[in-house]
Write a protein that holds these residues in place. Structure first.
Motif, PDB file in Angstrom:
ATOM      1  N   SER A   1       0.838  -1.198   0.000  1.00 17.85           N
ATOM      2  CA  SER A   1       0.000   0.000   0.000  1.00 17.85           C
ATOM      3  C   SER A   1       0.874   1.251   0.000  1.00 17.85           C
ATOM      4  O   SER A   1       1.878   1.313   0.716  1.00 17.85           O
ATOM      5  CB  SER A   1      -0.925   0.007   1.225  1.00 17.85           C
ATOM      6  OG  SER A   1      -1.720   1.181   1.244  1.00 17.85           O
ATOM      7  N   ILE A   2       0.476   2.230  -0.802  1.00 18.32           N
ATOM      8  CA  ILE A   2       1.243   3.460  -0.960  1.00 18.32           C
ATOM      9  C   ILE A   2       0.274   4.629  -1.113  1.00 18.32           C
ATOM     10  O   ILE A   2      -0.871   4.452  -1.566  1.00 18.32           O
ATOM     11  CB  ILE A   2       2.172   3.361  -2.200  1.00 18.32           C
ATOM     12  CG1 ILE A   2       3.088   4.582  -2.291  1.00 18.32           C
ATOM     13  CG2 ILE A   2       1.375   3.179  -3.484  1.00 18.32           C
ATOM     14  CD1 ILE A   2       4.114   4.471  -3.410  1.00 18.32           C
ATOM     15  N   LYS A   3       0.715   5.806  -0.731  1.00 15.23           N
ATOM     16  CA  LYS A   3      -0.112   6.995  -0.911  1.00 15.23           C
ATOM     17  C   LYS A   3      -0.254   7.298  -2.403  1.00 15.23           C
ATOM     18  O   LYS A   3       0.719   7.251  -3.154  1.00 15.23           O
ATOM     19  CB  LYS A   3       0.503   8.173  -0.161  1.00 15.23           C
ATOM     20  CG  LYS A   3       0.543   7.971   1.355  1.00 15.23           C
ATOM     21  CD  LYS A   3       1.295   9.071   2.052  1.00 15.23           C
ATOM     22  CE  LYS A   3       1.325   8.840   3.563  1.00 15.23           C
ATOM     23  NZ  LYS A   3       2.029   7.587   3.937  1.00 15.23           N
ATOM     24  N   THR A   4      -1.457   7.614  -2.805  1.00 19.62           N
ATOM     25  CA  THR A   4      -1.747   7.817  -4.227  1.00 19.62           C
ATOM     26  C   THR A   4      -0.900   8.930  -4.814  1.00 19.62           C
ATOM     27  O   THR A   4      -0.394   8.812  -5.944  1.00 19.62           O
ATOM     28  CB  THR A   4      -3.239   8.134  -4.417  1.00 19.62           C
ATOM     29  OG1 THR A   4      -4.036   7.115  -3.806  1.00 19.62           O
ATOM     30  CG2 THR A   4      -3.591   8.230  -5.891  1.00 19.62           C
ATOM     31  N   ALA A   5      -0.717  10.018  -4.089  1.00 18.21           N
ATOM     32  CA  ALA A   5       0.058  11.144  -4.599  1.00 18.21           C
ATOM     33  C   ALA A   5       1.502  10.741  -4.861  1.00 18.21           C
ATOM     34  O   ALA A   5       2.095  11.142  -5.869  1.00 18.21           O
ATOM     35  CB  ALA A   5      -0.007  12.307  -3.610  1.00 18.21           C
ATOM     36  N   MET A   6       2.089   9.953  -3.970  1.00 15.19           N
ATOM     37  CA  MET A   6       3.473   9.509  -4.148  1.00 15.19           C
ATOM     38  C   MET A   6       3.587   8.575  -5.342  1.00 15.19           C
ATOM     39  O   MET A   6       4.547   8.664  -6.125  1.00 15.19           O
ATOM     40  CB  MET A   6       3.951   8.802  -2.873  1.00 15.19           C
ATOM     41  CG  MET A   6       5.422   8.375  -2.917  1.00 15.19           C
ATOM     42  SD  MET A   6       6.519   9.825  -2.988  1.00 15.19           S
ATOM     43  CE  MET A   6       8.125   9.031  -2.900  1.00 15.19           C
ATOM     44  N   PHE A   7       2.628   7.688  -5.495  1.00 14.99           N
ATOM     45  CA  PHE A   7       2.665   6.767  -6.629  1.00 14.99           C
ATOM     46  C   PHE A   7       2.603   7.529  -7.947  1.00 14.99           C
ATOM     47  O   PHE A   7       3.351   7.232  -8.888  1.00 14.99           O
ATOM     48  CB  PHE A   7       1.488   5.790  -6.527  1.00 14.99           C
ATOM     49  CG  PHE A   7       1.400   4.833  -7.674  1.00 14.99           C
ATOM     50  CD1 PHE A   7       2.153   3.668  -7.688  1.00 14.99           C
ATOM     51  CD2 PHE A   7       0.544   5.085  -8.743  1.00 14.99           C
ATOM     52  CE1 PHE A   7       2.073   2.782  -8.751  1.00 14.99           C
ATOM     53  CE2 PHE A   7       0.460   4.205  -9.802  1.00 14.99           C
ATOM     54  CZ  PHE A   7       1.223   3.053  -9.804  1.00 14.99           C
TER      55      PHE A   7
END
Length: 403
Positions: free
Chosen positions: A174-180
């Motif tokens: 799981s990762i933050k959408t903005a970072m991805f």
């Protein structure tokens, strides 16, 4: 007054690349998550060639009205393209990439939400453990693959598995959408189901991010791995390694190994196969697995090189030390095998008088020496202990944090 639309807190991307049995049951399992339905959405992305499932989809919607599942389709058959499409369609600030053959624990999504609330740094991402159910772990190959961590980069079955700081796995992460999105997503030049997540992890780490182990986000891998299947996958991994070199020009371990002629790899694999057929002992068996997969990786890598060089043969000349190593390797391991085989035959043929012919200490010493020969002497060619070794997923750097 119109009702205010509620956006989900996390989007789960399920990329369907292959027809895994039980996908509908896995989709249904998300309805039992501890997180309220309103807090998450499921994004199913179908790739070309997967089995149509309109009837199953319609039945799922009838049985679970109000459960947010959205379906999309990508025209490119690749894991990277399917996951990117799901990420583009996300309406949540957090993304979760979970493979379509992974059965998540009931609190997996809640654990991911809690992680991102506690870890405000934009570059922090979480990786959940993935293990096989006990009924599948009866396979010696699957046990070795999980317990050694050589295929998936992390040995999740160990008490305290080490997660490297650049480890990203679309099996359960799981990762933050903005970072991805800032990282640019997965590179769709990787056409198979390898390297895309590995390469993203490298870029994320270069941007200051790091992976964190999150034991609470556990998932069951409902896939009976076989050596034959992994050989094919590792062959494609070898091809993808040539693509990875275009994005990251550092020195990779397989480049050095490719200087070793194909006949040496083939001979080493034959020796490992013969040893495995003769004595089915754990060190022999594990060395056999490593050698078979390493040789498949090299064949895939050489094929990609030949294709890139305009069908010309890859110039891979062995150094004299490599030839000498292979010769000594063959001689020493063969001697050990013959010694132990003689001991076993003698023990069975002369059970009563065996101690008069071969002392038990000699038998024990020969077997111990065989274990050492298989585990140590074969490792220069077979082991995947180097970073991004035969699978491209094994690293040796320590983890940065634990959830």
């Amino acid at each position: 007054m119109p009702r205010k639309r509620t956006l989900p807190r996390i989007s789960v991307v399920l990329a369907r690349i292959d027809d895994h049995e039980g996908f509908v049951e896995i989709l249904r399992s998300y309805t039992t998550q501890s997180l309220p339905w309103a807090d998450f959405e499921i994004l199913v992305v179908d790739s070309p060639g997967v089995r149509p499932w309109q009837e199953d989809w319609a039945r799922h919607r009838r049985e679970h009205p109000g459960f947010k599942v959205r379906r999309f389709r990508t025209e490119k058959r690749s894991r990277a393209a399917a996951n990117n499409e799901g990420a583009r369609r996300s309406r949540a600030p957090v993304l979760a990439f979970i493979a379509d053959d992974i059965l998540p624990d009931a609190k997996t999504l809640e654990a991911y939400i809690r992680f991102h609330v506690a870890h405000r740094a934009p570059g922090d991402w979480a990786v959940g453990p993935v293990v096989s159910p006990e009924d599948l772990r009866t396979s010696p190959f699957l046990q070795w693959a999980e317990d050694s961590g050589r295929l998936f980069g992390v040995a999740w079955t160990r008490p305290s598995p080490v997660v490297p700081p650049d480890y990203f796995s679309v099996a359960n992460a799981s990762i933050k959408t903005a970072m991805f999105r800032r990282a640019g997503g997965f590179r769709e030049e990787f056409t198979g189901s390898v390297w895309d997540d590995y390469e993203l992890g490298i870029r994320l780490a270069e941007m200051g991010g790091h992976a964190c182990r999150l034991p609470a986000a556990r998932g069951l891998h409902l896939h009976a791995l076989t050596l034959a299947e992994r050989r094919e996958a590792i062959w494609h991994a070898g091809q993808g390694a040539h693509q990875l070199e275009k994005f990251h020009s550092q020195a990779w371990p397989w480049q050095r190994r490719a200087r070793c002629p194909a006949w040496i790899w083939g001979a080493a694999r034959l020796v490992a196969s013969a040893a495995h057929a003769l004595l089915d002992l754990p060190p022999i068996r594990h060395a056999y697995y490593r050698m078979v997969l390493a040789e498949s990786f090299q064949r895939g890598y050489r094929a990609a090189r030949r294709s890139a060089d305009g069908a010309s043969r890859v110039r891979a000349h062995a150094a004299l030390t490599s030839v000498g190593l292979a010769a000594v390797l063959h001689l020493v391991v063969s001697s050990a095998l013959m010694l132990t085989s003689f001991s076993v035959v003698m023990r069975r043929s002369f059970q009563r008088d065996f101690e008069n012919y071969v002392p038990p200490r000699a038998v024990q010493a020969s077997e111990t020496w065989l274990h050492t020969a298989a585990d140590v002497l074969w490792s220069p060619l077979a082991a995947c202990a180097d970073p991004a070794g035969c699978t491209g997923l094994t690293r040796i750097r320590p983890g940065a944090c634990a959830g």
